[in-house]
Enzyme design. Sequence first.
Site, PDB file in Angstrom:
ATOM      1  N   LYS A 204      21.381 -46.433  -3.964  1.00  0.00           N
ATOM      2  CA  LYS A 204      20.870 -45.219  -4.609  1.00  0.00           C
ATOM      3  C   LYS A 204      21.401 -45.233  -6.041  1.00  0.00           C
ATOM      4  O   LYS A 204      22.135 -44.332  -6.477  1.00  0.00           O
ATOM      5  CB  LYS A 204      21.332 -43.988  -3.807  1.00  0.00           C
ATOM      6  CG  LYS A 204      20.724 -42.673  -4.252  1.00  0.00           C
ATOM      7  CD  LYS A 204      19.253 -42.516  -3.925  1.00  0.00           C
ATOM      8  CE  LYS A 204      18.702 -41.223  -4.504  1.00  0.00           C
ATOM      9  NZ  LYS A 204      17.230 -41.105  -4.340  1.00  0.00           N
TER      10      LYS A 204
ATOM     11  N   ASP B 223      23.593 -47.290   8.656  1.00  0.00           N
ATOM     12  CA  ASP B 223      23.562 -46.551   9.924  1.00  0.00           C
ATOM     13  C   ASP B 223      22.191 -45.900  10.091  1.00  0.00           C
ATOM     14  O   ASP B 223      21.541 -46.018  11.135  1.00  0.00           O
ATOM     15  CB  ASP B 223      24.663 -45.480   9.934  1.00  0.00           C
ATOM     16  CG  ASP B 223      24.637 -44.656  11.206  1.00  0.00           C
ATOM     17  OD1 ASP B 223      24.510 -45.244  12.289  1.00  0.00           O
ATOM     18  OD2 ASP B 223      24.719 -43.418  11.104  1.00  0.00           O
TER      19      ASP B 223
ATOM     20  N   ASP C  55      15.732 -44.221  -0.437  1.00  0.00           N
ATOM     21  CA  ASP C  55      14.629 -43.356   0.010  1.00  0.00           C
ATOM     22  C   ASP C  55      13.329 -44.154   0.086  1.00  0.00           C
ATOM     23  O   ASP C  55      12.563 -44.050   1.042  1.00  0.00           O
ATOM     24  CB  ASP C  55      14.490 -42.098  -0.872  1.00  0.00           C
ATOM     25  CG  ASP C  55      14.554 -42.385  -2.362  1.00  0.00           C
ATOM     26  OD1 ASP C  55      14.835 -43.538  -2.754  1.00  0.00           O
ATOM     27  OD2 ASP C  55      14.319 -41.447  -3.156  1.00  0.00           O
TER      28      ASP C  55
ATOM     29  N   TYR D 136      32.390 -43.321   5.599  1.00  0.00           N
ATOM     30  CA  TYR D 136      33.016 -43.295   6.923  1.00  0.00           C
ATOM     31  C   TYR D 136      34.542 -43.323   6.852  1.00  0.00           C
ATOM     32  O   TYR D 136      35.205 -42.912   7.795  1.00  0.00           O
ATOM     33  CB  TYR D 136      32.558 -44.503   7.746  1.00  0.00           C
ATOM     34  CG  TYR D 136      31.231 -44.309   8.437  1.00  0.00           C
ATOM     35  CD1 TYR D 136      30.061 -44.158   7.711  1.00  0.00           C
ATOM     36  CD2 TYR D 136      31.153 -44.295   9.827  1.00  0.00           C
ATOM     37  CE1 TYR D 136      28.847 -44.001   8.344  1.00  0.00           C
ATOM     38  CE2 TYR D 136      29.946 -44.137  10.473  1.00  0.00           C
ATOM     39  CZ  TYR D 136      28.789 -43.991   9.736  1.00  0.00           C
ATOM     40  OH  TYR D 136      27.585 -43.831  10.375  1.00  0.00           O
TER      41      TYR D 136
ATOM     42  N   ASP E 168      18.675 -47.332  12.693  1.00  0.00           N
ATOM     43  CA  ASP E 168      17.985 -46.579  13.758  1.00  0.00           C
ATOM     44  C   ASP E 168      16.484 -46.571  13.484  1.00  0.00           C
ATOM     45  O   ASP E 168      15.664 -46.701  14.395  1.00  0.00           O
ATOM     46  CB  ASP E 168      18.485 -45.125  13.827  1.00  0.00           C
ATOM     47  CG  ASP E 168      19.672 -44.959  14.774  1.00  0.00           C
ATOM     48  OD1 ASP E 168      20.464 -45.919  14.908  1.00  0.00           O
ATOM     49  OD2 ASP E 168      19.821 -43.875  15.375  1.00  0.00           O
TER      50      ASP E 168
HETATM   51  C1  IPM Z   1      26.327 -46.772  15.173  1.00  0.00           C
HETATM   52  C2  IPM Z   1      26.718 -45.388  15.616  1.00  0.00           C
HETATM   53  C3  IPM Z   1      28.117 -45.073  15.117  1.00  0.00           C
HETATM   54  C4  IPM Z   1      28.088 -45.148  13.606  1.00  0.00           C
HETATM   55  C5  IPM Z   1      28.694 -43.727  15.593  1.00  0.00           C
HETATM   56  C6  IPM Z   1      28.712 -43.614  17.099  1.00  0.00           C
HETATM   57  C7  IPM Z   1      30.067 -43.474  15.028  1.00  0.00           C
HETATM   58  O1  IPM Z   1      25.781 -44.451  15.183  1.00  0.00           O
HETATM   59  O2  IPM Z   1      27.025 -47.739  15.533  1.00  0.00           O
HETATM   60  O3  IPM Z   1      25.322 -46.909  14.467  1.00  0.00           O
HETATM   61  O4  IPM Z   1      27.745 -44.165  12.940  1.00  0.00           O
HETATM   62  O5  IPM Z   1      28.425 -46.210  13.068  1.00  0.00           O
HETATM   63 MG    MG Z   2      24.087 -45.294  14.243  1.00  0.00          MG
END
Ligand code: IPM
Ligand code: MG
Length: 370
Positions: free
Chosen positions: A191, A247, A223, A141, A251
């Site tokens: 990894k 990240d 993975d 990032y 999710d």
């Molecule tokens: C998160 C989001 C952010 C990230 C984006 C919006 C930049 O996906 O907070 O997980 O990738 O960190």
């Molecule tokens: Mg995210």
Amino acid sequence: MKKRIAVLPGDGIGKEVVKGAIEVLQAVGERFGHQFYFSYGKIGGTAIDAAGTPLPDETMELCKESDAVLLGAVGGPKWDRQPPHLRPERGLLKIRKELNLYANLRPTHYYSSLSDTSPLRKEVIEGVDMLMVRELTGGLYFGKPSERTQQNGEDAVVDTLFYQKEEMHRVIKLAFELARKRRGKVTSVDKANVLESSRMWREVAEEISNQYPDVILEHMLVDNAAMQMIKNPKQFDVVVTENMFGDILSDEASVLTGSLGMLPSASISENGPYLYEPIHGSAPDIEGKNAANPIAMILSAAMMLRLSFGMEEEAEAIENAVNQVLDAGYRTRDIASFGKKQVSTSEMIEEVKATLLDNEAILNIMGAYA
Ligand code: IPM
Ligand code: MG
């Protein structure tokens, strides 16, 4: 107690869900006798439109002067064609870096009332209680160079994964501290079969592990971790990993127990202020439709009470109110299911608030008979 809170609603549904957190905090203030002062700042596309930059200096100053920061979400199709330094997401990355928010805590746990909305079978998710600790200020990032380039006259591109050893050390150590207060297990995700950065990450985890004989350390390739999280999510207690892996995996973790709209997060630094935001994005497709789930944002406010202000009872009051509202069958669209009562964003906020304040009435009655 008196506390100053910087509020950055951002874009899309950010504004709608932030409203929920504020109203619920006001209810907490009323019930427990605290004063919360809210000051608003701009971030993301909203800030680009108003001030030509995704993170104006005055927003940064506001945050630095506050006891904690609440953030909604940033981004939207309107700004997708902007050059990289003028994208809404850049504002979020900059605030994380400037406030030195090196660790992002993303808890996921099983809600019995939502077992029907998970894509996984109830037996697989029952009892899941996992805390993802995501490194937040390094890795792909932020590494430089990150740019379009040319090689042998052909278009090419480079992104850089850079970490100082110390940046790994502080976040992995935090994961061990947190595991000590939970079930005593750290899964470090990397990894290491491919990346040199991951091999250093593993070494650092081993070094720290020597100081925590009471905590079990396990290494897992990313993975495999993605697969294990679906196959047997109960095995995880604290999961610590670098920025990009965190990240992606967070999710994935969020849908285990219901929806992305349920997961709060806290980003912490060495000296504060900490920042609290839902893990979901600005969801432009449902913006303005009063359809977003405000719970991730409301639970982020609960995390703020607990971690920034030491208000454990108040945080639990919010979490209990959310549980009760879910148990009573209220559902926003993302967690809707047959036979439940589908509600809008504002109705969900009202239900949580009413439950919080109603508990007070119950407590008062009980107090009268004690
Ligand atoms: C998160 C989001 C952010 C990230 C984006 C919006 C930049 O996906 O907070 O997980 O990738 O960190
Ligand atoms: Mg995210």
